[in-house]
Design a protein around this motif. Structure first.
Motif, mmCIF file in Angstrom:
data_model
loop_
_atom_site.group_PDB
_atom_site.id
_atom_site.type_symbol
_atom_site.label_atom_id
_atom_site.label_comp_id
_atom_site.label_asym_id
_atom_site.label_seq_id
_atom_site.Cartn_x
_atom_site.Cartn_y
_atom_site.Cartn_z
ATOM 1 N N LEU A 27 2.826 4.940 12.571
ATOM 2 C CA LEU A 27 3.171 5.722 11.165
ATOM 3 C C LEU A 27 2.429 6.979 11.103
ATOM 4 C CD1 LEU A 27 3.056 2.913 8.151
ATOM 5 C CD2 LEU A 27 4.857 3.483 9.698
ATOM 6 N N LEU A 28 3.078 8.086 10.819
ATOM 7 C CA LEU A 28 2.385 9.397 10.537
ATOM 8 C C LEU A 28 2.434 9.491 8.810
ATOM 9 C CD1 LEU A 28 1.588 12.299 11.230
ATOM 10 C CD2 LEU A 28 4.188 12.662 11.061
ATOM 11 N N ALA A 29 1.071 9.292 8.490
ATOM 12 C CA ALA A 29 1.012 9.145 6.963
ATOM 13 C C ALA A 29 -0.342 9.287 6.545
ATOM 14 C CB ALA A 29 1.536 7.712 6.491
ATOM 15 N N ASP A 30 -0.593 9.568 5.228
ATOM 16 C CA ASP A 30 -2.011 9.363 4.735
ATOM 17 C C ASP A 30 -2.179 8.078 4.725
ATOM 18 O OD1 ASP A 30 -3.300 8.998 1.748
ATOM 19 O OD2 ASP A 30 -4.269 10.653 2.629
ATOM 20 N N ASN A 31 -3.446 7.505 5.047
ATOM 21 C CA ASN A 31 -3.532 6.066 5.177
ATOM 22 C C ASN A 31 -3.679 5.380 3.978
ATOM 23 O OD1 ASN A 31 -6.180 6.852 4.848
ATOM 24 N ND2 ASN A 31 -6.913 6.626 6.904
ATOM 25 N N LEU A 32 -4.353 5.943 3.079
ATOM 26 C CA LEU A 32 -4.520 5.329 1.718
ATOM 27 C C LEU A 32 -3.211 5.174 1.083
ATOM 28 C CD1 LEU A 32 -6.286 4.252 -0.337
ATOM 29 C CD2 LEU A 32 -6.490 6.703 -1.472
ATOM 30 N N GLN A 33 -2.254 6.183 1.127
ATOM 31 C CA GLN A 33 -1.115 5.693 0.433
ATOM 32 C C GLN A 33 -0.423 4.476 1.436
ATOM 33 O OE1 GLN A 33 1.592 9.089 0.699
ATOM 34 N NE2 GLN A 33 3.422 7.920 0.535
ATOM 35 N N ALA A 34 -0.518 4.815 2.697
ATOM 36 C CA ALA A 34 0.450 3.712 3.606
ATOM 37 C C ALA A 34 -0.347 2.327 3.283
ATOM 38 C CB ALA A 34 0.186 3.979 5.014
ATOM 39 N N LEU A 35 -1.538 2.147 3.112
ATOM 40 C CA LEU A 35 -2.285 1.097 3.020
ATOM 41 C C LEU A 35 -1.729 0.443 1.755
ATOM 42 C CD1 LEU A 35 -6.040 1.939 4.306
ATOM 43 C CD2 LEU A 35 -4.276 0.281 5.400
ATOM 44 N N ARG A 36 -1.537 1.031 0.608
ATOM 45 C CA ARG A 36 -1.284 0.528 -0.641
ATOM 46 C C ARG A 36 0.068 -0.219 -0.576
ATOM 47 N NH1 ARG A 36 -3.846 5.680 -4.122
ATOM 48 N NH2 ARG A 36 -5.964 4.831 -4.476
ATOM 49 N N GLU A 37 0.893 0.387 0.386
ATOM 50 C CA GLU A 37 2.061 -0.327 0.371
ATOM 51 C C GLU A 37 2.261 -1.436 1.424
ATOM 52 O OE1 GLU A 37 5.166 2.746 1.622
ATOM 53 O OE2 GLU A 37 4.358 4.337 0.196
ATOM 54 N N LEU A 38 1.192 -2.245 2.037
ATOM 55 C CA LEU A 38 1.190 -3.094 2.665
ATOM 56 C C LEU A 38 0.919 -4.301 2.092
ATOM 57 C CD1 LEU A 38 -0.769 -1.752 6.001
ATOM 58 C CD2 LEU A 38 1.918 -1.848 5.532
ATOM 59 N N ALA A 39 1.549 -5.744 2.225
ATOM 60 C CA ALA A 39 1.336 -6.924 1.692
ATOM 61 C C ALA A 39 -0.060 -7.290 1.879
ATOM 62 C CB ALA A 39 2.390 -7.989 2.238
ATOM 63 N N SER A 40 -0.570 -8.005 0.763
ATOM 64 C CA SER A 40 -1.691 -8.753 0.855
ATOM 65 C C SER A 40 -1.975 -9.765 1.751
ATOM 66 C CB SER A 40 -2.068 -8.987 -0.599
ATOM 67 O OG SER A 40 -2.216 -8.030 -1.635
ATOM 68 N N GLU A 41 -3.100 -10.049 2.201
ATOM 69 C CA GLU A 41 -3.395 -10.986 3.257
ATOM 70 C C GLU A 41 -2.396 -11.152 4.614
ATOM 71 O OE1 GLU A 41 -4.078 -14.390 1.196
ATOM 72 O OE2 GLU A 41 -6.072 -13.922 0.438
ATOM 73 N N ILE A 61 -5.723 -6.516 2.483
ATOM 74 C CA ILE A 61 -4.565 -6.695 3.374
ATOM 75 C C ILE A 61 -5.071 -7.631 4.350
ATOM 76 C CG2 ILE A 61 -3.470 -5.491 5.271
ATOM 77 C CD1 ILE A 61 -3.781 -2.768 3.535
ATOM 78 N N LEU A 62 -6.480 -7.886 4.483
ATOM 79 C CA LEU A 62 -6.885 -8.782 5.627
ATOM 80 C C LEU A 62 -6.507 -10.299 5.274
ATOM 81 C CD1 LEU A 62 -8.540 -8.494 8.133
ATOM 82 C CD2 LEU A 62 -10.760 -8.951 6.662
ATOM 83 N N SER A 63 -6.049 -11.097 6.167
ATOM 84 C CA SER A 63 -5.749 -12.373 6.019
ATOM 85 C C SER A 63 -6.934 -13.329 5.586
ATOM 86 C CB SER A 63 -5.112 -12.770 7.310
ATOM 87 O OG SER A 63 -5.905 -13.084 8.382
ATOM 88 N N PRO A 64 -6.858 -14.382 5.201
ATOM 89 C CA PRO A 64 -7.512 -15.426 4.886
ATOM 90 C C PRO A 64 -8.653 -15.599 5.882
ATOM 91 C CG PRO A 64 -5.737 -16.068 3.479
ATOM 92 C CD PRO A 64 -5.335 -14.956 4.666
ATOM 93 N N ALA A 65 -8.209 -15.608 7.067
ATOM 94 C CA ALA A 65 -9.256 -15.838 8.195
ATOM 95 C C ALA A 65 -9.424 -14.804 8.970
ATOM 96 C CB ALA A 65 -8.817 -17.141 8.988
ATOM 97 N N GLY A 66 -9.252 -13.453 8.603
ATOM 98 C CA GLY A 66 -9.212 -12.231 9.368
ATOM 99 C C GLY A 66 -10.476 -11.497 9.427
#
Length: 294
Positions: A14-28, A103-108
């Motif tokens: 992804l070519l993106a500002d990472n903060l914006q991109a991270l906010r769009e990723l699913a939790s865990e 974003i990190l998984s429970p065992a991540g």
């Protein structure tokens, strides 16, 4: 957010500002996060590209005794770089690392790569972030500080030369995480005569000090990206701290070493960077693991 290609086998750049991109990723949703943020050195980070030209009076000797000279490439083909200076370094990092925790998984696992100038401040910040949920203290989620030691480059004359980086390893759960030590590469004993021939031949697993050379400015592994990290370091992290089929996220992806380490070992990757130069390098480097142009 601009994606370089459609999702295929879980691999994305992804070519993106990472903060914006991270906010769009699913939790865990990610099993391993590796980040190598700017180090706040106050300098412009750059790695010049070199080329060799046949010259009998040159500065190096090649195959068959032929002589060559090295020249620095300028213009469009020159090495990439960026200004590594922040007025509020932790203020820049903290919201991004809070998203990483979500974003990190429970065992991540999270690997945070930094140097001696900022590591103590960053560890306090990560201790606080990893204390947010779950009833765990962040200090309990901290597993190791790994020292990556190398021996290359100039020597300081007024202090001991700094020849190491710091990798902070945190787990979402202090007791439940992936650690496949049997998958780790083995290294030589420093005193093989003390352990016997069988053990010496097998080698040993590393400790929390990893001796590994940097990426050679003239080696085959180089991409021309200013702060490229060695594939061997990232492969060790990926193989030990994930299982095949899991996902590796790097949101300061740079040259894409984490992506190559993941793909070579049967993992998926998600790489994010705001630099068009970085994305260009990654697309070229990881073309075999991404969709073909239509």
């Amino acid at each position: 957010m601009k994606e370089t290609g459609p999702l295929q086998n879980g691999n994305r750049i992804l070519l993106a500002d990472n903060l914006q991109a991270l906010r769009e990723l699913a939790s865990e949703s990610v099993e391993l996060i590796y980040v190598d943020p700017p180090f706040n050195t106050g300098r412009v980070q750059s790695r010049p590209q070199l080329r060799t030209i046949r010259d009998e009076k040159g500065d190096r000797t090649g195959f068959g005794g032929r002589r060559y000279r090295t020249e620095r490439v300028t213009g469009e083909r020159a090495g990439t770089g960026y200004a590594d200076q922040f007025d509020d370094f932790l203020g820049f990092l903290r919201p991004r690392m809070e998203e990483a925790y979500r974003i990190l998984s429970p065992a991540g696992s999270l690997f945070f790569h930094i140097d001696y100038r900022e590591v103590h401040y960053c560890k306090v910040m990560l201790d606080e972030i990893f204390s947010v949920e779950g009833g765990h203290r962040g200090r309990d989620c901290f597993q190791n500080e790994i020292i990556w030691a190398y021996d290359y480059g100039a020597r300081a004359k007024k202090r001991w030369p700094a020849k190491h980086d710091n990798l902070l390893w945190y787990t979402k759960d202090p007791k439940r995480y992936t650690f496949n030590l049997d998958e780790c590469d083995r290294i030589p004993y420093m005193a093989p005569g003390l352990v016997g021939e069988e053990k010496a031949a097998r080698g040993k697993t590393p400790t929390d000090v990893w001796w590994h050379t940097i990426v050679s400015p003239t080696g085959k592994e180089k991409t021309g990206y200013a702060t490229q990290k060695p594939l061997g370091i990232l492969e060790r992290i990926v193989k030990v701290h994930t299982n095949p089929g899991e996902t590796v996220l790097d949101f300061f992806a740079g040259s894409g070493t984490a992506g190559e380490a993941a793909a070579k070992n049967g993992r998926h990757f998600l790489l994010i960077d705001a630099s068009e130069d970085a994305v260009r390098v990654m697309k070229r480097r990881l073309a075999a693991y991404l969709p073909s142009k239509i």
